[in-house]
Design a protein around this motif. Structure first.
Motif, PDB file in Angstrom:
ATOM      1  N   GLU A   1      22.953  20.400  22.211  1.00  0.00           N
ATOM      2  CA  GLU A   1      21.639  19.798  22.439  1.00  0.00           C
ATOM      3  C   GLU A   1      21.718  18.683  23.465  1.00  0.00           C
ATOM      4  OE1 GLU A   1      18.845  18.272  19.363  1.00  0.00           O
ATOM      5  OE2 GLU A   1      19.490  20.090  18.313  1.00  0.00           O
ATOM      6  N   ASN A   2      22.761  17.862  23.385  1.00  0.00           N
ATOM      7  CA  ASN A   2      22.944  16.778  24.356  1.00  0.00           C
ATOM      8  C   ASN A   2      23.131  17.323  25.763  1.00  0.00           C
ATOM      9  OD1 ASN A   2      22.661  14.702  22.541  1.00  0.00           O
ATOM     10  ND2 ASN A   2      24.858  14.489  22.155  1.00  0.00           N
ATOM     11  N   LYS A   3      23.879  18.409  25.896  1.00  0.00           N
ATOM     12  CA  LYS A   3      24.079  19.025  27.209  1.00  0.00           C
ATOM     13  C   LYS A   3      22.750  19.519  27.767  1.00  0.00           C
ATOM     14  CE  LYS A   3      28.833  20.602  26.689  1.00  0.00           C
ATOM     15  NZ  LYS A   3      29.704  21.780  26.586  1.00  0.00           N
ATOM     16  N   ARG A   4      21.978  20.188  26.916  1.00  0.00           N
ATOM     17  CA  ARG A   4      20.679  20.686  27.357  1.00  0.00           C
ATOM     18  C   ARG A   4      19.748  19.543  27.745  1.00  0.00           C
ATOM     19  NH1 ARG A   4      18.355  23.884  22.886  1.00  0.00           N
ATOM     20  NH2 ARG A   4      16.605  24.048  24.304  1.00  0.00           N
ATOM     21  N   TYR A   5      19.780  18.458  26.942  1.00  0.00           N
ATOM     22  CA  TYR A   5      18.945  17.292  27.239  1.00  0.00           C
ATOM     23  C   TYR A   5      19.354  16.667  28.573  1.00  0.00           C
ATOM     24  CZ  TYR A   5      17.006  12.619  27.088  1.00  0.00           C
ATOM     25  OH  TYR A   5      16.352  11.460  27.421  1.00  0.00           O
TER      26      TYR A   5
ATOM     27  N   SER B   1      20.904  18.064  31.067  1.00  0.00           N
ATOM     28  CA  SER B   1      20.549  18.984  32.149  1.00  0.00           C
ATOM     29  C   SER B   1      19.059  18.891  32.475  1.00  0.00           C
ATOM     30  CB  SER B   1      20.915  20.408  31.745  1.00  0.00           C
ATOM     31  OG  SER B   1      20.496  21.328  32.703  1.00  0.00           O
ATOM     32  N   ALA B   2      18.220  18.863  31.439  1.00  0.00           N
ATOM     33  CA  ALA B   2      16.767  18.758  31.647  1.00  0.00           C
ATOM     34  C   ALA B   2      16.408  17.416  32.263  1.00  0.00           C
ATOM     35  CB  ALA B   2      16.035  18.954  30.325  1.00  0.00           C
ATOM     36  N   LYS B   3      17.062  16.348  31.824  1.00  0.00           N
ATOM     37  CA  LYS B   3      16.795  15.015  32.373  1.00  0.00           C
ATOM     38  C   LYS B   3      17.168  14.960  33.850  1.00  0.00           C
ATOM     39  CE  LYS B   3      17.694  10.093  31.544  1.00  0.00           C
ATOM     40  NZ  LYS B   3      16.808   9.767  32.593  1.00  0.00           N
ATOM     41  N   LYS B   4      18.309  15.547  34.205  1.00  0.00           N
ATOM     42  CA  LYS B   4      18.725  15.567  35.609  1.00  0.00           C
ATOM     43  C   LYS B   4      17.714  16.356  36.450  1.00  0.00           C
ATOM     44  CE  LYS B   4      22.489  16.888  38.712  1.00  0.00           C
ATOM     45  NZ  LYS B   4      21.571  16.947  39.803  1.00  0.00           N
ATOM     46  N   ARG B   5      17.240  17.462  35.920  1.00  0.00           N
ATOM     47  CA  ARG B   5      16.254  18.282  36.643  1.00  0.00           C
ATOM     48  C   ARG B   5      14.955  17.495  36.868  1.00  0.00           C
ATOM     49  NH1 ARG B   5      15.116  22.737  39.267  1.00  0.00           N
ATOM     50  NH2 ARG B   5      13.253  23.872  38.664  1.00  0.00           N
ATOM     51  N   VAL B   6      14.498  16.778  35.841  1.00  0.00           N
ATOM     52  CA  VAL B   6      13.283  15.959  35.966  1.00  0.00           C
ATOM     53  C   VAL B   6      13.500  14.857  37.000  1.00  0.00           C
ATOM     54  CG1 VAL B   6      11.811  14.300  34.741  1.00  0.00           C
ATOM     55  CG2 VAL B   6      12.384  16.481  33.684  1.00  0.00           C
ATOM     56  N   ASP B   7      14.659  14.212  36.961  1.00  0.00           N
ATOM     57  CA  ASP B   7      14.965  13.168  37.952  1.00  0.00           C
ATOM     58  C   ASP B   7      15.000  13.741  39.367  1.00  0.00           C
ATOM     59  OD1 ASP B   7      15.104  11.264  35.972  1.00  0.00           O
ATOM     60  OD2 ASP B   7      17.308  11.281  35.851  1.00  0.00           O
ATOM     61  N   ASP B   8      15.574  14.933  39.519  1.00  0.00           N
ATOM     62  CA  ASP B   8      15.613  15.573  40.834  1.00  0.00           C
ATOM     63  C   ASP B   8      14.203  15.898  41.334  1.00  0.00           C
ATOM     64  OD1 ASP B   8      18.368  15.432  40.817  1.00  0.00           O
ATOM     65  OD2 ASP B   8      18.676  17.548  40.303  1.00  0.00           O
TER      66      ASP B   8
END
Length: 104
Positions: free
Chosen positions: A6-10, A12-19
């Motif tokens: 779950e932390n990995k998915r979170y 990854s999603a956070k990095k995508r939103v930041d990008d």
């Protein structure tokens, strides 16, 4: 294990939103600054539309636009040239090469 996944998915999603936020910030600056540059460099009051035909007015928007295009492709296509699919195919190809005997 589940918490780690779950932390990995979170992350990854956070990095995508930041990008994506970075891309939209870049796009906003591109639009605002290029409008200001065009307004400053054109003297519409005295020359009308004649000044809009000068090629040097469009160098900055075109070159910066190319950079913005690549930024957008990177953000929304996720490494469109050397992405995950390419990595996985290349790894499989190299592993298959090592498994086949060399007939020299």
């Amino acid at each position: 294990m589940l918490n780690s996944e779950e932390n990995k998915r979170y992350e990854s999603a956070k990095k995508r939103v930041d990008d994506e936020r970075g891309f939209y910030t870049h796009l906003t600056f591109y639009i605002v600054i290029n409008i200001v540059i065009l307004i400053i460099n054109t003297n519409f009051a005295s020359q009308g539309f004649k000044n809009w035909l000068q090629w040097h007015l469009y160098i900055t928007p075109i070159l910066w636009g190319i950079g913005l295009l690549f930024h957008g492709l990177k953000v929304f296509k996720h490494n469109f040239i050397f992405g995950k699919n390419w990595e996985e195919r290349k790894i499989k190809e190299l592993m298959d090469e090592e498994d086949t005997p060399d007939v020299s």
